[in-house]
Enzyme design. Structure first.
Site, short mmCIF file in Angstrom:
data_model
loop_
_atom_site.label_atom_id
_atom_site.label_comp_id
_atom_site.label_asym_id
_atom_site.label_seq_id
_atom_site.Cartn_x
_atom_site.Cartn_y
_atom_site.Cartn_z
N GLU A 1 1.44 -8.50 11.80
CA GLU A 1 1.22 -8.22 10.38
C GLU A 1 2.57 -8.04 9.65
O GLU A 1 2.73 -8.51 8.53
CB GLU A 1 0.37 -6.95 10.28
CG GLU A 1 -0.15 -6.62 8.90
CD GLU A 1 -0.96 -5.32 8.90
OE1 GLU A 1 -1.09 -4.66 9.96
OE2 GLU A 1 -1.47 -4.96 7.82
N ASP B 1 0.76 -1.26 0.00
CA ASP B 1 0.00 0.00 0.00
C ASP B 1 0.79 1.30 0.00
O ASP B 1 0.46 2.22 -0.73
CB ASP B 1 -0.92 0.02 1.22
CG ASP B 1 -1.94 -1.11 1.22
OD1 ASP B 1 -1.94 -1.93 0.29
OD2 ASP B 1 -2.74 -1.16 2.16
#
Ligand code: DGY
Length: 432
Positions: free
Chosen positions: A399, A168
């Site tokens: 994550e 992202d």
């Protein structure tokens, strides 16, 4: 069964929502395309029915034109922004009537996920039946990409948003943000209430993200208009490597099923894609694959973990593959580093704590491990595997992780969301 393996199963069971998995509670409370595919690989090891349901639900969100969205908003949630009211997938005339979703996609992992599920299955006949019932949807998705996302007919498809890349807030996009000047949006971020803001994208970056969506919405998510007008239009090596790897899996599975009609089309796409990939996206100076900015007609000459993802799809020849691994070891693989940082650690844009600007991600490591094995670069493959296990063991199912080994002394080198599904799912696969 080791404690770590058991904990991984627990993470996946807690993130199961009846017909699909969420990537992470609160931070990502819906179904995400590439998360879902990678999660199904982990599920397949201990609950094949859930793995199949995960994929069925994902494919059920497919639009009338073959497109599969990046987020499927199965439920209301006030813990995520931007939600369905911002994305407005209903603007597209062929969007799903059943689900609210985004109007962008994510790396097309589904083809190779089906092959992985088949590899893992202990009941090949039953699994092949499941594959037979879903494979045409995946083919239709690939057809969507080649027919709508390849304006110069090169065999390389574009992405029109950084959220489509999966990586992202990669520093690669900074060069694109420099070409834009979006308005200052007023909105309430939710992600930064769940995760330390220093580990997430900035407000100004979000202005860019929202602005690109607004342009697409103004044209009802028309692919032709997006290709003409989006300030972000990129041929991404990770995204295209996923498509190529998935093409190869579809060919393999259609042949296994004895259904040959679609194989020749897949082979045609495949040949052209691999050829263009090698000629257009390989950067001799850098010694690895880079992104190409189609809007501004220029390569984006940066090394990232995406640069090595073509190994997973078998795209470089052996000589090139070995040379790329040397580049990777030199910049990403010192004794003080865990493999493999998401962005060039020698760059001034590297940030070891910030999302895709440097931390190690388990999905890219899983691809790298499998890619290295494919080329029989087994010692480095083993190192990637062990590094991945160590990071998870020392910190938990985060994550993303700091690539600097010295940061791992106190178990606080995991960042972003905790109990993150694909970190658990892919660990299960690595441990098998
Ligand atoms: C997010 O919200 O950061 C997601 O990664 C978008 O896909």
């Amino acid at each position: 069964m080791s404690e770590l393996y058991k904990k991984a199963i627990e993470v996946l069971e807690n993130n199961w929502r009846g017909r699909f998995s969420i990537p992470c509670a609160k931070l990502y409370p819906f179904q995400w395309f590439w998360d879902s595919g990678l999660i199904a690989i982990g599920l397949a090891h201990f609950d094949m029915e859930k793995a199949e349901t995960e994929i069925k639900t994902l494919l059920d969100s497919q639009w009338g034109n073959g497109f599969i969205p990046h987020i499927i908003f199965h439920s209301e949630s006030d813990s995520y922004f931007p939600g369905p009211d911002f994305h407005r997938s209903d603007l597209h005339p062929q969007s799903s009537k059943k689900y609210n979703s985004t109007g962008m996609t994510q790396p097309p992992v589904t083809g190779f996920v089906l092959e992985e599920i088949y590899r893992i299955s202990k009941d090949k006949k039953a699994t092949l039946k499941f594959i037979e019932s879903t494979i045409d949807k995946v083919f239709f998705n690939h057809q969507y990409f080649y027919n709508n996302r390849d304006p110069h007919n090169e065999g390389l498809v574009y992405i029109y948003h950084n959220w489509e890349s999966g990586t992202d807030n990669s520093p690669i996009w900074d060069d694109i943000w420099d070409t834009m000047n979006p308005p200052e949006y007023t909105f309430e971020r939710r992600d930064t209430t769940h995760v330390d803001p220093s580990q997430r994208p900035s407000k100004r970056e979000y202005d860019h993200y929202l602005y690109i969506i607004d342009i697409a919405k103004e044209h009802n998510y028309s692919d032709a208009k997006i290709a003409e007008l989006s300030p972000f239009l990129v041929q991404d090596p990770l995204f295209n490597a996923m498509l190529i790897k998935s093409n190869e899996s579809l060919i393999y599975l259609y042949e296994k099923l004895g259904k040959h009609e679609k194989v020749s089309q897949l082979k045609k796409w495949q040949e052209k894609s691999i050829q263009s990939f090698n000629s257009k996206l390989f950067d001799e100076e850098i010694g690895a694959y880079v992104h190409y900015d189609l809007r501004n007609e220029r390569p984006l000459q940066f090394l990232s973990s995406s640069s090595f993802s073509p190994l997973f799809a078998g795209i470089p020849d052996e000589e090139r593959a070995n040379a790329m691994v040397e580049v990777m070891l030199k910049k990403f693989g010192g004794e003080h580093q865990y493999l493999c940082a998401s962005f060039d650690p020698t760059s001034e844009r590297f940030n070891p704590k910030k999302y895709w600007r440097g931390p190690v991600w388990i999905n890219l490591n899983w691809m790298l491990y499998n890619g290295l094995k494919k080329y029989e670069i087994n010692d480095i493959a083993q190192r990637v595997k062990q590094d991945t296990i160590d990071m998870l063991q020392n910190n938990g199912f985060y994550e993303y992780f700091d690539s600097r080994k010295e940061m791992h002394n106190n178990g606080k080198a995991g960042y972003g969301g905790n109990n993150f599904s694909w970190s658990a799912a892919l660990l299960i696969d690595l441990l098998e």
